[in-house]
Design a protein around this motif. Structure first.
Motif, mmCIF file in Angstrom:
data_model
loop_
_atom_site.group_PDB
_atom_site.id
_atom_site.type_symbol
_atom_site.label_atom_id
_atom_site.label_comp_id
_atom_site.label_asym_id
_atom_site.label_seq_id
_atom_site.Cartn_x
_atom_site.Cartn_y
_atom_site.Cartn_z
ATOM 1 N N LYS A 158 0.884 3.830 -3.028
ATOM 2 C CA LYS A 158 0.510 5.235 -2.796
ATOM 3 C C LYS A 158 1.556 6.191 -3.367
ATOM 4 C CE LYS A 158 -2.204 4.971 1.252
ATOM 5 N NZ LYS A 158 -1.890 4.757 2.656
ATOM 6 N N LYS A 159 2.814 5.733 -3.297
ATOM 7 C CA LYS A 159 3.892 6.591 -3.811
ATOM 8 C C LYS A 159 4.128 6.351 -5.307
ATOM 9 C CE LYS A 159 7.965 8.774 -2.055
ATOM 10 N NZ LYS A 159 9.347 8.650 -2.440
ATOM 11 N N ASP A 190 0.827 -1.209 0.000
ATOM 12 C CA ASP A 190 0.000 0.000 0.000
ATOM 13 C C ASP A 190 0.860 1.258 0.000
ATOM 14 O OD1 ASP A 190 -2.175 -1.586 0.013
ATOM 15 O OD2 ASP A 190 -2.725 -1.246 2.120
#
Lengths: 141, 435
Positions: free
Chosen positions: B46-47, B42
């Motif tokens: 997300k990055k 995750d």
């Protein structure tokens, strides 16, 4: 049967006791008796004065942590063994003494002893049974 | 001292060889983590980073950081990268507000960690001829188990003393002729004083070296201990999140700690911006574990402020060196080797019915940390007897000990006597000169 004592928490720092007693004086409270318990960090100033509830309120208003405790006051003869006799009676009744201190009376002859015990009623009853009367607040002023 | 290595092929490898090893291991590790730890997946998603974006250590900066807060969120199994039945050990450290950090180890992880500790022992001259007294705490704390394992690997006769019981420490040290002592520097100083009181002089004991870590200490303290015990005193660094002691260690040069770069990549970042800083600049130390199987952290922010330097070392090791931590980028204190956060102290006070008006004072007297907490007494807690107040202080100290693993001396003070300020309260007064 018992009298009301005011206890005040005082930090163990130069000037703190002077400050507290000046405050007490400034509000016209006259100390009849006092003792101080001290530790490295703090002390507990214990005083007997007239109108203890009102005096305690005044101290609280001044930001002092204050507490009112019922303690026993006993008139004591100025003779060897008087204190020992009283302590023996209290001990025999199975009551333990937390602390005690003495002061001189004005209205009555001789000295008073203040006893902070874990059961006032039981200690007072044992003393009465032995013919020793405990003193009321009104007797002291 | 003749230079002594546990794994010279790594410790003295060329920078190119180390770099190639790191590249290869990093690529593999990122893939392992991404595939097995949803929490990390995750973070990376997300990055916008995929495992295939990481082709070498040059791509490391693309990965997200992980912090103590993540460890808390993911407690206890959220960062586990191996099935539990492949794990053989946990170690733990206290975290903020009471939630602990639990790190898991496979047998392979334990082996590699112990190798790191073995390198540290051999770097101070340790061989199988030595008697190694391990006086770090054993148990959840990594100090004892780590050095114990390293000592076995070197082949030293190991004295698994654990901490405390000074009488017994001295008896075994003198009767069994310990030559290497592993403990916190403050305990080493204390053992030195106790030996002197018993009439021993440095010449009458065979001790030659000490490996001291888990708390900050100064060069002055090093000289004191060296003089008092008649030894060379070496620093060691580590943290439970990454493995334990042995992440880095000092060599004969005593000028910084060599990082075991085949297992850990170190970076220095700007703690405010997260930007990677060039070698030689002070910043927050960040570690990526390259070989950890069960609990592999990528870009873990240690909050320790350090400097990294790669220079030719007279010991022959090529591993990069880190300075002693120069400070913290958070409010954690290390007191007698135990990590303490003010927030933990606050939690205990609130839990016990006190106001959050408190002051923590830490000092070092005779090389031992003192730890005092002042808290305001409220009117309803006050009684006329000293006993009841000291009982309260003792009860509070016991609650602190349960939370922190270390008991402060508690002081109840009058209300409104602890200074309040408009902005951030100064809750901590650390009088130790550690850096």
């Amino acid at each position: 049967m018992s009298v009301k004592q005011i206890s005040v928490f005082i930090e163990n720092q130069p000037g703190k006791l002077a400050e507290a007693t000046r405050y007490i004086a400034g509000h016209g409270i006259n100390l009849r008796a006092m003792s101080i318990a001290d530790t490295k960090d703090f002390g507990i100033l214990r005083v007997i004065c007239d109108d203890p509830e009102q005096s305690a309120e005044v101290l609280r208003e001044g930001g002092y942590i204050t507490n009112v405790t019922e303690v026993l006051a006993v008139g004591i003869n100025d003779a060897p063994g008087s204190l020992a006799t009283i302590l023996e009676i209290i001990a025999k009744a199975g009551v333990s003494v937390e602390y005690t201190y003495a002061f001189l009376g004005t209205r009555m002859e001789g000295a008073f002893m203040i006893f902070r015990v874990d059961d006032n009623a039981k200690a007072a009853a044992a003393l009465e049974a032995a013919g020793i009367k405990t003193v009321e607040q009104s007797d002291m002023f | 001292m003749k230079e002594n290595y546990y794994q010279p092929e790594i410790e003295c490898a060329s920078v190119e060889t180390l770099k190639a090893l790191q590249d290869e291991r990093l690529v593999k590790q990122v893939k392992h983590v991404y595939e097995n730890v949803p929490y990390y997946r995750d973070l990376m998603d997300k990055k916008g980073v995929k495992p295939e974006d990481i082709k070498s250590t040059a791509d490391l900066h693309k990965l997200p950081f992980i912090t103590k807060a993540d460890l808390r969120d993911a407690y206890p199994y959220g960062l586990l990268a191996k099935p539990l039945d492949e794990c053989v050990r946990i170690q733990s450290t206290s975290g903020t507000t009471g939630r602990r950090v639990v790190a898991f180890y496979t047998q392979h992880d334990v082996d590699l960690w112990e190798d790191c500790c073995a390198r540290a022992i051999m770097a101070v001259g340790g061989t199988k001829e030595d008697v190694c007294q391990v006086s770090y705490g054993y148990g959840l704390f990594t100090g004892g188990p780590g050095l114990n394992g390293g000592s076995h690997k070197v082949g030293c006769l190991t004295l698994p003393m654990s901490s405390g019981n000074t009488e017994r420490q001295l008896q075994f040290m003198t009767d069994l002729g310990a030559t290497i002592l592993c403990c916190t520097p403050s305990y080493a100083a204390y053992l030195g004083e106790s030996l002197h009181e018993k009439g021993y002089t440095p010449e009458t004991i065979p001790l030659k070296a000490g490996i001291f870590g888990a708390e900050p200490w100064t060069e002055e303290m090093r000289r004191d201990i060296e003089k008092s015990l008649g030894i060379k005193a070496y620093d060691i660094y580590g943290l439970t999140e990454i493995s334990g002691p042995g992440v880095s260690f000092e060599c004969s040069e005593q000028s910084g700690m060599h990082i075991n770069e085949d297992h850990f990549i170190a970076e220095i970042i700007n703690p405010e911006t997260g930007e990677v800083l060039p070698e030689g600049e002070v910043g927050e130390l960040v570690f990526t574990s390259l070989t950890k199987e069960a609990f592999p952290l990528l870009r873990y922010r240690t909050r320790d402020l350090c400097v990294l330097k790669r220079e030719k070392c007279s010991c022959g090791r090529t591993l990069i060196k880190m300075s002693k931590p120069l400070g913290r980028s958070d409010d954690m204190m290390i007191i007698r080797g135990v990590n303490v956060f003010p927030s933990q102290i606050e939690a205990v006070l609130l839990n016990e019915g006190y106001t959050p008006n408190y002051r923590i004072e830490v000092d070092r007297v005779n090389n031992t940390d003192t730890f005092d907490v002042y808290v305001e007494l409220s009117p309803e807690m006050f009684s006329d007897t000293v006993r009841e107040i000291t009982d309260r202080e003792n009860k509070l100290a016991a609650a602190m000990r349960t939370m922190l693993g270390i008991g402060p001396k508690m002081h109840l003070v009058a209300p409104k006597t602890i200074a309040r300020s408009e902005g951030k309260a100064v809750r901590v007064v650390d009088k130790r000169k550690l850096h």
